[in-house]
Design a protein around this motif. Structure first.
Motif, short mmCIF file in Angstrom:
data_model
loop_
_atom_site.label_atom_id
_atom_site.label_comp_id
_atom_site.label_asym_id
_atom_site.label_seq_id
_atom_site.Cartn_x
_atom_site.Cartn_y
_atom_site.Cartn_z
N ASP A 74 10.12 -19.15 -0.45
CA ASP A 74 9.75 -17.73 -0.51
C ASP A 74 10.98 -16.88 -0.84
OD1 ASP A 74 8.68 -15.23 -0.25
OD2 ASP A 74 8.16 -15.40 1.87
N LEU A 75 11.18 -16.63 -2.13
CA LEU A 75 12.31 -15.83 -2.58
C LEU A 75 12.21 -14.39 -2.07
CD1 LEU A 75 12.43 -17.10 -6.28
CD2 LEU A 75 14.09 -17.65 -4.49
N GLU A 76 11.00 -13.83 -2.11
CA GLU A 76 10.82 -12.45 -1.67
C GLU A 76 11.01 -12.32 -0.16
OE1 GLU A 76 7.14 -10.91 -3.17
OE2 GLU A 76 7.78 -11.05 -5.26
N GLY A 77 10.57 -13.32 0.58
CA GLY A 77 10.79 -13.31 2.02
C GLY A 77 12.27 -13.35 2.35
N ALA A 78 13.02 -14.16 1.61
CA ALA A 78 14.46 -14.25 1.83
C ALA A 78 15.14 -12.93 1.49
CB ALA A 78 15.05 -15.39 1.01
N ALA A 79 14.68 -12.28 0.43
CA ALA A 79 15.27 -11.01 0.01
C ALA A 79 14.80 -9.84 0.88
CB ALA A 79 14.92 -10.73 -1.44
N HIS A 80 13.71 -10.03 1.60
CA HIS A 80 13.05 -8.96 2.35
C HIS A 80 12.69 -7.80 1.41
CE1 HIS A 80 11.61 -7.13 5.97
NE2 HIS A 80 12.43 -6.10 5.91
N HIS A 81 12.08 -8.18 0.30
CA HIS A 81 11.63 -7.21 -0.70
C HIS A 81 10.60 -7.92 -1.58
CE1 HIS A 81 11.69 -4.30 -4.01
NE2 HIS A 81 12.37 -3.48 -3.20
N ARG A 82 9.56 -7.19 -2.02
CA ARG A 82 8.49 -7.83 -2.78
C ARG A 82 8.67 -7.74 -4.29
NH1 ARG A 82 4.45 -5.07 1.43
NH2 ARG A 82 5.85 -3.41 0.79
N GLY A 83 9.83 -7.23 -4.71
CA GLY A 83 10.17 -7.33 -6.13
C GLY A 83 9.71 -6.18 -7.00
N SER A 84 8.62 -5.50 -6.66
CA SER A 84 8.11 -4.43 -7.51
C SER A 84 8.68 -3.09 -7.10
CB SER A 84 6.58 -4.37 -7.40
OG SER A 84 6.19 -3.86 -6.14
N SER A 85 8.29 -2.05 -7.83
CA SER A 85 8.73 -0.69 -7.50
C SER A 85 8.30 -0.28 -6.10
CB SER A 85 8.16 0.29 -8.53
OG SER A 85 8.51 1.61 -8.22
N PHE A 86 7.18 -0.84 -5.64
CA PHE A 86 6.66 -0.56 -4.30
C PHE A 86 7.03 -1.66 -3.30
CE2 PHE A 86 3.93 1.52 -7.38
CZ PHE A 86 3.75 2.79 -6.84
N GLY A 87 8.03 -2.47 -3.67
CA GLY A 87 8.26 -3.71 -2.94
C GLY A 87 9.05 -3.65 -1.67
N ARG A 88 9.64 -2.48 -1.33
CA ARG A 88 10.47 -2.41 -0.12
C ARG A 88 9.60 -2.54 1.12
NH1 ARG A 88 11.35 3.51 2.30
NH2 ARG A 88 11.60 2.10 4.06
N PHE A 89 10.23 -2.87 2.24
CA PHE A 89 9.57 -2.88 3.53
C PHE A 89 10.08 -1.69 4.35
CE2 PHE A 89 9.08 -7.26 2.15
CZ PHE A 89 7.78 -7.55 2.53
#
Length: 362
Positions: free
Chosen positions: A166-181
């Motif tokens: 899970d690359l996005e889980g490791a980054a703590h971001h979903r990759g898109s413009s709305f991807g922040r947590f």
């Protein structure tokens, strides 16, 4: 019985062994491990003073200054914190930057307090080197990429697979413009550390074929490790082709329902709603140039109206008014174009369940 100081870095990460990080807080903030707790030997200011003394007067004077700065009640407080951790985590270890002076002093002071506690040989630097080498090693292993339009559930699928990374889980971001947590994205170092630890745990289960989500070289502010960004573009791709309405429902759940809940949980009711609205607003603002200003303004107005209706009545219906055109006019055409350039690498297509079953059978 005294456990030996360890250089079995794989064991430490594969088993989430608790560790005391005795480095200064500024060092910990720049990069750390998820199974470590920062209980520093010296504060940032104390470390800076000792470092200056070392440069100007040499190691002996620096050690002498360190003992002078960390003495009496200050020393007793720090030893008490270490002791509490050691008693709660008898299987743990401690480390400093290189496994040198700070580790040895901490270990000695604990011994004087009646606790024999081992340290990590080579310290943070050796642990970090092991994790970087792990990423580079795993990047050479066979891999498959999961593709699909926005809302296809790629990240969900990755986390359901035994060999998913899970690359996005490791980054703590979903990759898109709305991807922040709601909480801050991880630093580059911590992204790489989290990613490598995932890989260590998979290797520990004898997994040698890995599945990743189709990503660009950046996930939010995190940059893919060079070894992965070089090998992923050559991997086979399995594409999830889910119906539009299923994808839309996933997006409303993930970016609207879950994010609103998380903002309120983090900030409280009033501030939570304000920050949730701002999060959606900023996500749209970030892609305004690609949308064109007229279309951007129309979608932004529809988005903020949908938030107001949601807050007033709980209804999610108006979120379709901005999400549907955003998918149809922006995200879907963009991803379709990107995928067309990778067409020769696509070896399977199907709905979510079909792709999952195909990947599990490989």
């Amino acid at each position: 019985m005294l456990r030996a100081n360890s250089n079995d870095y794989r064991h430490l990460f594969a088993n989430d062994v608790p560790m005391i990080d005795t480095r200064a807080p500024i060092e910990f903030t720049q990069g750390a491990f998820p199974n470590s707790v920062n209980l520093p030997l010296m504060t940032d200011d104390e470390r800076a003073a000792v470092g200056t003394c070392y440069k100007q007067q040499g190691p002996e004077a620096a050690v002498k200054l360190g003992h002078k700065l960390v003495n009496g009640n200050i020393k007793a407080e720090r030893v008490a914190l270490w002791k509490t951790f050691c008693e709660a985590n008898p299987e743990g270890y401690l480390y400093c930057f290189r496994g040198g002076m700070r580790s040895q002093i901490t270990q000695q002071w604990l011994k004087e307090a009646g606790i024999d506690y081992p340290f990590v040989i080579g310290g943070y630097k050796a642990l970090r080197r092991f994790l970087i080498d792990t990423i580079d090693d795993v990047a050479t292993q066979p891999m498959t990429i999961v593709g699909g339009n926005t809302g296809s559930g790629k990240t969900i699928l990755i986390n359901e697979l035994k060999n998913g990374i899970d690359l996005e889980g490791a980054a703590h971001h979903r990759g898109s413009s709305f991807g922040r947590f709601v909480t801050q994205q991880r630093t580059q170092i911590n992204f790489e550390n989290e990613l490598a630890i995932q890989m260590v745990k998979k290797q520990d289960q004898n997994i040698r074929h890995f599945v990743y989500e189709d990503e660009s070289n950046h996930i939010g502010s995190a940059k893919l490790p060079l070894s992965l960004s070089r090998t992923m573009p050559g991997a086979d791709i399995a594409v999830i082709d889910d119906p539009f309405e299923i994808r839309l429902a996933r997006l409303i759940d993930e970016y609207v329902v879950n994010m609103q809940r998380d903002f309120v949980a983090h900030y409280g009711e009033e501030l939570g709603w304000i920050n949730f609205a701002e999060y959606l607003k900023k996500g749209m603002f970030n892609i305004r140039k690609r949308l064109g200003m007229q279309r951007y303004q129309s979608l932004a107005d529809a988005q903020q109206y949908a938030v107001k209706v949601m807050q007033d009545s709980g209804s999610l219906d108006h979120h379709r008014d901005w999400l549907v055109p955003l998918l149809e006019q922006y995200y879907d055409p963009m991803y379709t174009y990107q995928l067309s350039k990778k067409a020769e690498r696509i070896i399977f297509r199907g709905n979510y369940q079909q792709v999952k079953e195909w990947l599990e059978s490989r």
